[in-house]
Scaffold this motif. Structure first.
Motif, PDB file in Angstrom:
ATOM      1  N   ILE A  12       0.691  -0.999   0.175  1.00 27.19           N
ATOM      2  CA  ILE A  12       0.135  -0.351   0.501  1.00 27.19           C
ATOM      3  C   ILE A  12       1.097   1.555   0.194  1.00 27.19           C
ATOM      4  O   ILE A  12       1.052   2.196  -0.818  1.00 27.19           O
ATOM      5  CB  ILE A  12      -0.878  -0.227   1.530  1.00 27.19           C
ATOM      6  CG1 ILE A  12      -1.852  -1.197   1.068  1.00 27.19           C
ATOM      7  CG2 ILE A  12      -1.556   1.678   1.594  1.00 27.19           C
ATOM      8  CD1 ILE A  12      -3.017  -0.923  -0.100  1.00 27.19           C
ATOM      9  N   ASN A  13       1.819   0.976   1.030  1.00 34.70           N
ATOM     10  CA  ASN A  13       2.549   2.563   1.184  1.00 34.70           C
ATOM     11  C   ASN A  13       3.572   2.602  -0.295  1.00 34.70           C
ATOM     12  O   ASN A  13       3.586   2.076  -0.610  1.00 34.70           O
ATOM     13  CB  ASN A  13       3.664   2.152   1.912  1.00 34.70           C
ATOM     14  CG  ASN A  13       2.624   2.600   3.595  1.00 34.70           C
ATOM     15  OD1 ASN A  13       1.421   2.979   3.665  1.00 34.70           O
ATOM     16  ND2 ASN A  13       3.007   2.111   5.029  1.00 34.70           N
ATOM     17  N   THR A  14       4.561   4.207   0.238  1.00 35.92           N
ATOM     18  CA  THR A  14       5.010   4.259  -1.343  1.00 35.92           C
ATOM     19  C   THR A  14       6.323   3.722  -1.085  1.00 35.92           C
ATOM     20  O   THR A  14       6.582   3.380  -0.135  1.00 35.92           O
ATOM     21  CB  THR A  14       5.152   5.641  -1.404  1.00 35.92           C
ATOM     22  OG1 THR A  14       3.733   6.451  -1.470  1.00 35.92           O
ATOM     23  CG2 THR A  14       6.269   6.694  -2.483  1.00 35.92           C
ATOM     24  N   ALA A  15       7.076   3.107  -2.376  1.00 34.39           N
ATOM     25  CA  ALA A  15       7.996   2.342  -2.017  1.00 34.39           C
ATOM     26  C   ALA A  15       8.519   1.681  -3.666  1.00 34.39           C
ATOM     27  O   ALA A  15       8.121   2.075  -4.642  1.00 34.39           O
ATOM     28  CB  ALA A  15       7.625   0.422  -0.929  1.00 34.39           C
ATOM     29  N   PRO A  16      10.077   1.213  -3.112  1.00 33.07           N
ATOM     30  CA  PRO A  16      10.412   1.939  -4.588  1.00 33.07           C
ATOM     31  C   PRO A  16      10.183  -0.111  -5.321  1.00 33.07           C
ATOM     32  O   PRO A  16       9.976   0.146  -6.239  1.00 33.07           O
ATOM     33  CB  PRO A  16      11.989   1.399  -3.979  1.00 33.07           C
ATOM     34  CG  PRO A  16      11.964   0.699  -3.082  1.00 33.07           C
ATOM     35  CD  PRO A  16      10.423   1.596  -2.360  1.00 33.07           C
ATOM     36  N   PHE A  17       9.820  -0.604  -4.668  1.00 34.57           N
ATOM     37  CA  PHE A  17       8.977  -2.091  -5.644  1.00 34.57           C
ATOM     38  C   PHE A  17       8.116  -2.811  -4.062  1.00 34.57           C
ATOM     39  O   PHE A  17       8.176  -2.766  -3.400  1.00 34.57           O
ATOM     40  CB  PHE A  17      10.261  -3.365  -5.872  1.00 34.57           C
ATOM     41  CG  PHE A  17      10.623  -3.253  -4.684  1.00 34.57           C
ATOM     42  CD1 PHE A  17      10.715  -4.491  -3.439  1.00 34.57           C
ATOM     43  CD2 PHE A  17      12.093  -2.886  -4.661  1.00 34.57           C
ATOM     44  CE1 PHE A  17      11.590  -5.331  -3.237  1.00 34.57           C
ATOM     45  CE2 PHE A  17      13.222  -3.470  -3.943  1.00 34.57           C
ATOM     46  CZ  PHE A  17      12.497  -4.113  -3.283  1.00 34.57           C
ATOM     47  N   SER A  18       6.872  -2.973  -4.635  1.00 29.98           N
ATOM     48  CA  SER A  18       6.490  -4.138  -3.613  1.00 29.98           C
ATOM     49  C   SER A  18       6.970  -5.382  -3.257  1.00 29.98           C
ATOM     50  O   SER A  18       8.109  -6.115  -3.751  1.00 29.98           O
ATOM     51  CB  SER A  18       4.625  -4.793  -4.174  1.00 29.98           C
ATOM     52  OG  SER A  18       4.289  -3.450  -5.014  1.00 29.98           O
ATOM     53  N   LYS A  19       6.179  -5.960  -1.710  1.00 33.20           N
ATOM     54  CA  LYS A  19       6.903  -7.141  -1.885  1.00 33.20           C
ATOM     55  C   LYS A  19       6.047  -8.623  -1.684  1.00 33.20           C
ATOM     56  O   LYS A  19       5.882  -8.396  -0.691  1.00 33.20           O
ATOM     57  CB  LYS A  19       7.733  -6.445  -0.365  1.00 33.20           C
ATOM     58  CG  LYS A  19       8.446  -5.198  -0.150  1.00 33.20           C
ATOM     59  CD  LYS A  19       8.892  -4.716   1.510  1.00 33.20           C
ATOM     60  CE  LYS A  19       9.847  -3.593   1.140  1.00 33.20           C
ATOM     61  NZ  LYS A  19       8.943  -2.751   0.546  1.00 33.20           N
TER      62      LYS A  19
END
Length: 321
Positions: A257-264
């Motif tokens: 959900i949160n802004t991040a370089p990529f999803s996990k």
């Protein structure tokens, strides 16, 4: 049979275009003209003797606990003045942005007739990327130092943040801030509730920013948005197989959900994905709900996530379609 199918698709497409054109014509006819006040220019071009007058005009920008010396020093500080100079290079003429904002607020007035149009004020702040835009009932505050272009020399941020420090992101950020007033808050900590909340926010961008690409609405590059489209089925299957939708695991927000370089997903291919894919899936759910249910916009915005999901008839495209 194939000709009949093609004809049917064309009729649907033409009907959709006609409906859109009617909406846009109605939006254009709304009498509205926003006012923009360039506080950023006023502050750095005000002489020390006129500070008191500026404080009376904009009292909310001058906390009473700060002495005048704080503001006078800021006016003269070389770093602040250099930042001001860079903002003026980009926004010496704010008319194009003002024109776009005016169109946006006409759309807001069309869909939310009772909404009061705020006064727009531009500022130069502390590079707080979590608050690029602040929308209240009567004020819209835009921090211009965060829209100088992703490659600006002042930005010491990771690329996944800088990619949205572009002028074209001003309006999507305005809608994001505006949406908090219209969307029912998250009622629980489940992943589904968060997906639907931000999906509603993105659906508002569909309506209020009809000329924007999907990538620009969510803040993705074209490649990132394409990745989501091509992997929608895989993502959905992952959420279902791992029973994540109704999980309240606090780690899920940072993963999806949160802004991040990529999803996990905890897979080898994670670094190929954009961040916030949970919000992208939530967006498709909301779109599906509105396509399959004849309900007023404000009713949908107040619905709880579980009910909306169950009535959405959401079915992701098969991979490769």
């Amino acid at each position: 049979m194939r000709r009949i199918f093609i004809l049917f698709v064309l009729i649907i497409a033409l009907a959709s275009c006609d409906k859109k054109s009617k909406v846009e014509k109605a939006v254009e006819e709304i009498p509205l003209e926003i006012k923009v006040e360039r506080f950023d220019k006023l502050f750095f071009e005000t002489g020390p003797k006129d500070l008191g007058q500026l404080k009376k005009q904009f009292p909310f920008f001058f906390p009473s606990e700060n002495k005048d010396s704080v503001w006078l020093n800021k006016m003269k500080d070389p770093l602040w003045r250099e930042l001001y100079s860079e903002v003026q290079k980009q926004y010496s003429n704010f008319d194009p942005v003002q024109k776009d904002l005016n169109t946006l607020f006409k759309h807001i007035k069309f869909y939310f007739p009772e909404n009061k149009t705020p006064k727009v004020i531009t500022v130069i702040s502390e590079m707080d990327y979590n608050n690029k835009v602040i929308y209240t009932d009567s004020l819209l505050i835009i921090s211009l130092e965060l829209y100088l272009g992703k490659n600006h020399k002042f930005y010491q941020f990771p690329n996944y943040l800088k990619q949205n420090f572009e002028q074209k992101q001003i309006l999507p950020d305005v809608v994001s801030s505006f949406s908090a007033q219209k969307i029912a808050p998250v009622r629980d900590s489940s992943l589904l509730s968060q997906m639907i909340y931000f999906g509603k926010q993105l659906y508002l961008k569909d309506l209020l920013l009809p000329d924007y690409s999907d990538g620009d609405k969510i803040g993705y590059t074209p490649e990132q948005n394409k990745w989501c489209e091509e992997n929608e089925g895989y993502m959905w299957r992952y959420f279902l197989e791992n029973e994540l939708l109704y999980s309240d695991d606090s780690k899920l927000s940072n993963r999806f959900i949160n802004t991040a370089p990529f999803s996990k997903f905890y897979l080898e291919t994670d670094n190929e994905s954009p961040g916030r894919v949970g919000t992208w899936i939530g967006w498709q759910m909301v779109r599906s709900y509105m396509n399959n249910n004849d309900v007023p916009l404000e009713t949908m915005l107040k619905m709880n996530a579980k009910e909306l999901f169950e009535e959405s008839k959401y079915k992701p495209k098969k991979n490769g379609e």
